[in-house]
Write an enzyme that holds these catalytic residues in place. Structure first.
Site, PDB file in Angstrom:
ATOM      1  N   CYS A 161      -5.051   5.690  -4.415  1.00  0.00           N
ATOM      2  CA  CYS A 161      -4.335   4.439  -4.150  1.00  0.00           C
ATOM      3  C   CYS A 161      -2.897   4.658  -4.599  1.00  0.00           C
ATOM      4  O   CYS A 161      -2.644   4.904  -5.786  1.00  0.00           O
ATOM      5  CB  CYS A 161      -4.982   3.282  -4.911  1.00  0.00           C
ATOM      6  SG  CYS A 161      -4.019   1.738  -4.836  1.00  0.00           S
ATOM      7  N   CYS A 205       0.868  -1.179   0.000  1.00  0.00           N
ATOM      8  CA  CYS A 205       0.000   0.000   0.000  1.00  0.00           C
ATOM      9  C   CYS A 205       0.902   1.226   0.000  1.00  0.00           C
ATOM     10  O   CYS A 205       1.547   1.527   1.003  1.00  0.00           O
ATOM     11  CB  CYS A 205      -0.910  -0.003   1.227  1.00  0.00           C
ATOM     12  SG  CYS A 205      -1.917   1.498   1.355  1.00  0.00           S
TER      13      CYS A 205
END
Length: 327
Positions: free
Chosen positions: A228, A77
């Site tokens: 993201c 992430c």
């Protein structure tokens, strides 16, 4: 059990950070998953896209594990890594560090502010693979780069890439970016389907001008998010491969949560990407929770980082105004 939690975000992609490096917290795998489902629930006093567990590492300065709001674990992430980078660097009083993630140990460092008085960190995004087996994508070819897949769309070409979590990326026009196509397609590939058995992150990319792109992502296990980090990184690389931008040159990446800067690098036959952006703290909270059964919890204190919130709001307002003019 009392837990101290930092609510933080990268580009509006928000997380709850739990420090296992300097606290005596220990969790089973099922407890991590259950905590994510409970604490990240937007109907509660906390709510987030996921939990960042910051842990000790035998080979790096720290270790990051990421659990999505649905309880699943993400292999990487980028936005979360920036928050972990800040936390570990400040904890260890360092300007750079090495963070262990599921697939690689990644270099991170403090960077010049991307916007006045906004803590900014550069994080390495790698490994990068175009092998469809890495996603996995079940098709009868080894790679899928800028091609059409009739099962998804007769009109839109896609690129499949793992960085290392799986991404399906399309460069689209204004009409498509404002349509419902992305939502419908994303829900299909993240439900029962024969192409992506484990689901996939889906990004639509709009080229604004050389050196600038807009990216919107439907994240596997979460849904549409403000941003993201790995998707913005992968999207930058895809635009470079499509000659819209250039390797080794910075690209401003705008998103619904703000903006970041990415630089894609080529090293022989492989790629890495620098992701540069904010690591903003929203508040620090203490909660009482039964980790064996965390469906309910009590927040006993919450202290906001008001100045950090205010500065990031200014960045968001600037980006929102700009995107209205170009999208």
């Amino acid at each position: 059990m009392e837990l101290e939690i930092i609510k933080c975000h990268g580009s509006g992609n928000d997380f709850l950070l739990i420090d296992e490096m300097s606290n005596e917290y220990t969790f089973s795998e099922s407890e991590r998953s259950a905590l994510a489902i409970s604490l990240c629930n937007r109907k509660t006093e906390l709510g987030a896209d996921g939990i960042l567990f910051v842990m000790k590492s035998d080979r790096a300065d720290g270790r990051m594990r990421v659990f999505n709001a649905d309880g699943s674990e993400a292999s990487m992430c980028g936005n979360g890594l920036r928050c972990v980078a800040r936390y570990v660097c400040e904890l260890l009083n360092k300007d750079s560090a090495l963070i262990e993630t599921m697939k690689a140990d990644l270099a991170v460092r403090k960077e010049h502010d991307i916007f006045p008085e906004i803590p900014t960190y550069l994080v390495e995004i790698s490994p990068v693979s175009f092998q469809v087996r890495e996603l996995p994508l079940h098709i009868s070819q080894e790679t899928f780069v800028n091609e059409k897949l009739p099962a998804l769309s007769e009109e839109i070409p896609f690129t499949a890439v793992a960085v290392p979590n799986p991404h399906l990326i399309a460069i689209v026009d204004n009409e498509t970016i404002h349509s419902t196509v992305q939502k419908e397609l994303s829900e299909y590939v993240n439900g029962p389907n024969e192409l992506f058995p484990d689901g996939v992150n889906v990004s639509f990319v709009k080229a604004i001008q050389p050196g600038q792109i807009y990216v919107r992502t439907f994240e596997r296990g979460v849904g549409f998010t403000n941003a993201c980090g790995t998707a913005m990184s992968a999207s930058t690389l895809v635009t470079c491969l499509n000659k819209l931008n250039h390797l080794e040159e910075p690209v401003e990446v705008f998103n619904n949560g703000g903006k970041v800067r990415c630089v894609a690098h080529q090293k022989e036959n492989s790629y890495t990407i620098d992701l540069i952006g904010n690591a903003t703290y929203v508040y620090v909270a203490k909660i009482e929770v039964n980790v064996q059964s965390p469906s309910t919890f009590t927040c006993t204190s919450k202290n906001e980082f008001s100045k950090e919130i205010a500065q990031y709001t200014k960045l968001q307002e600037e980006v929102t105004s700009y995107l209205k003019d170009v999208l």
